[in-house]
Design an enzyme around this catalytic site. Sequence first.
Site, PDB file in Angstrom:
ATOM      1  N   ASN A   7      92.063 -95.532  18.250  1.00 53.98           N
ATOM      2  CA  ASN A   7      91.937 -96.975  18.481  1.00 53.98           C
ATOM      3  C   ASN A   7      91.512 -97.672  17.176  1.00 53.98           C
ATOM      4  OD1 ASN A   7      90.542 -99.478  19.032  1.00 53.98           O
ATOM      5  ND2 ASN A   7      90.670 -98.979  21.196  1.00 53.98           N
ATOM      6  N   HIS A  10      88.334-101.638  15.699  1.00 51.46           N
ATOM      7  CA  HIS A  10      87.164-101.917  14.854  1.00 51.46           C
ATOM      8  C   HIS A  10      87.534-102.322  13.436  1.00 51.46           C
ATOM      9  CE1 HIS A  10      84.301-101.022  17.930  1.00 51.46           C
ATOM     10  NE2 HIS A  10      84.944 -99.914  18.202  1.00 51.46           N
ATOM     11  N   HIS A  43      93.489-103.011  21.652  1.00 48.79           N
ATOM     12  CA  HIS A  43      93.195-103.860  22.814  1.00 48.79           C
ATOM     13  C   HIS A  43      93.362-105.303  22.368  1.00 48.79           C
ATOM     14  CE1 HIS A  43      89.938-104.944  26.089  1.00 48.79           C
ATOM     15  NE2 HIS A  43      91.037-105.656  26.214  1.00 48.79           N
ATOM     16  N   ARG A  45      92.473-108.567  23.119  1.00 50.67           N
ATOM     17  CA  ARG A  45      91.541-109.251  24.015  1.00 50.67           C
ATOM     18  C   ARG A  45      91.934-110.705  24.204  1.00 50.67           C
ATOM     19  NH1 ARG A  45      86.480-107.754  25.623  1.00 50.67           N
ATOM     20  NH2 ARG A  45      85.988-105.591  25.250  1.00 50.67           N
ATOM     21  N   ARG A  49      89.215-111.239  19.549  1.00 50.75           N
ATOM     22  CA  ARG A  49      88.083-111.025  18.631  1.00 50.75           C
ATOM     23  C   ARG A  49      88.359-109.954  17.581  1.00 50.75           C
ATOM     24  NH1 ARG A  49      83.788-107.856  22.465  1.00 50.75           N
ATOM     25  NH2 ARG A  49      83.994-109.705  23.754  1.00 50.75           N
ATOM     26  N   GLU A  70      96.218-101.779  25.227  1.00 50.07           N
ATOM     27  CA  GLU A  70      95.192-102.024  26.253  1.00 50.07           C
ATOM     28  C   GLU A  70      95.146-103.516  26.540  1.00 50.07           C
ATOM     29  OE1 GLU A  70      91.296-100.720  25.284  1.00 50.07           O
ATOM     30  OE2 GLU A  70      91.910 -98.646  25.023  1.00 50.07           O
ATOM     31  N   THR A 101      84.220-102.543  26.243  1.00 51.46           N
ATOM     32  CA  THR A 101      84.545-102.385  27.662  1.00 51.46           C
ATOM     33  C   THR A 101      83.417-101.605  28.332  1.00 51.46           C
ATOM     34  OG1 THR A 101      86.829-102.237  26.939  1.00 51.46           O
ATOM     35  CG2 THR A 101      86.387-101.666  29.219  1.00 51.46           C
ATOM     36  N   GLU A 152      93.294 -93.495  33.115  1.00 54.38           N
ATOM     37  CA  GLU A 152      92.382 -93.152  32.018  1.00 54.38           C
ATOM     38  C   GLU A 152      90.977 -93.092  32.590  1.00 54.38           C
ATOM     39  OE1 GLU A 152      92.603 -95.257  28.234  1.00 54.38           O
ATOM     40  OE2 GLU A 152      90.549 -94.631  27.750  1.00 54.38           O
ATOM     41  N   HIS A 192      86.343 -93.374  25.855  1.00 54.30           N
ATOM     42  CA  HIS A 192      85.149 -94.206  25.690  1.00 54.30           C
ATOM     43  C   HIS A 192      83.950 -93.339  25.324  1.00 54.30           C
ATOM     44  CE1 HIS A 192      83.612 -98.314  25.829  1.00 54.30           C
ATOM     45  NE2 HIS A 192      82.466 -97.676  25.835  1.00 54.30           N
TER      46      HIS A 192
HETATM   47  N1  PXP Z   1      89.554 -96.319  26.194  1.00 55.47           N
HETATM   48  C1  PXP Z   1      89.331 -97.593  26.570  1.00 55.47           C
HETATM   49  C2  PXP Z   1      89.989 -98.093  27.800  1.00 55.47           C
HETATM   50  C3  PXP Z   1      88.492 -98.445  25.817  1.00 55.47           C
HETATM   51  O1  PXP Z   1      88.301 -99.712  26.205  1.00 55.47           O
HETATM   52  C4  PXP Z   1      87.892 -97.942  24.644  1.00 55.47           C
HETATM   53  C5  PXP Z   1      87.002 -98.831  23.827  1.00 55.47           C
HETATM   54  O2  PXP Z   1      87.740 -99.716  23.097  1.00 55.47           O
HETATM   55  C6  PXP Z   1      88.177 -96.609  24.274  1.00 55.47           C
HETATM   56  C7  PXP Z   1      88.986 -95.817  25.080  1.00 55.47           C
HETATM   57  C8  PXP Z   1      87.620 -96.007  23.023  1.00 55.47           C
HETATM   58  O3  PXP Z   1      86.250 -95.949  23.060  1.00 55.47           O
HETATM   59  P1  PXP Z   1      85.438 -95.615  21.745  1.00 55.47           P
HETATM   60  O4  PXP Z   1      85.701 -96.709  20.760  1.00 55.47           O
HETATM   61  O5  PXP Z   1      84.032 -95.542  22.200  1.00 55.47           O
HETATM   62  O6  PXP Z   1      85.974 -94.290  21.237  1.00 55.47           O
END
Ligand code: PXP
Length: 243
Positions: A7, A10, A43, A45, A49, A70, A101, A152, A192
């Site tokens: 992902n 960030h 994602h 949003r 953001r 996402e 999330t 998921e 997550h």
């Molecule tokens: N899966 C989903 C649905 C999420 O919302 C997130 C957070 O953006 C992640 C996975 C990844 O989580 P993390 O950034 O804590 O690895």
Amino acid sequence: MTNLLINVDHVGTLRNAREETFPDPVHAAARCEQAGADGIVFHLREDRRHITERDVRLLAETVNGKLDFELSTEEEVVSICCDVVPDLATLVPERREEVTTEGGLDVTASRPRLNAVTDRLYGAGVDQVSLFVDPVPAQIEATAAVGANCVELHTGDFAEASTEAARREEAERLAAAADAAHETGLRVHAGHGLDYNNFSLFRETVPHVAEVSIGFAVMARAILVGMDQAVRDMRATVANAQP
Ligand code: PXP
């Protein structure tokens, strides 16, 4: 082997904090793929953001591996997703005040809306539709009933458990949910809070996991050791973990 999707949200958060054009999540995604990621997650949003529409379009054009979009069920974001046609669309809950999330979807409470959005995504040509849910049997059943073909599992409670015993208990809950999802015919994804330390317990306890989505741990390490190394380390962590 379990697919590793990274992902890149960030990277967008950092860029936007300075209202700059860099670092670019699109460049980061290319680096992640070069270092061994099987695909990229973002994602979009409602408040934009981190990831912007420009990022979405460029990621859709440039990502070679699997692309996981996402999204919430907000109309405009659903339309963008239908236009982009990612390999996978993952529906997640969204609250503007949250830092990230915070939990899974309450599928049982929102079945008609989730059903309509899932149908729209398939109709647009998206092959895999996933719902992000807590490891709770009723939510797994509802996910299948809504028509999603993937689920998921939210691993946040597992990742945040403060004692070893609590973490093992959460891993067992995830394992039961993964079994139930697999039996219903759902493809099992998870994510997550998964990181370099907790992944092996997760993977040795939880069966049927086809794919994981990991962001924060990799980006946090990338700041110190570089993106290539951070992704390679996670790739090895995922590859070495035994079911
Ligand atoms: N899966 C989903 C649905 C999420 O919302 C997130 C957070 O953006 C992640 C996975 C990844 O989580 P993390 O950034 O804590 O690895």
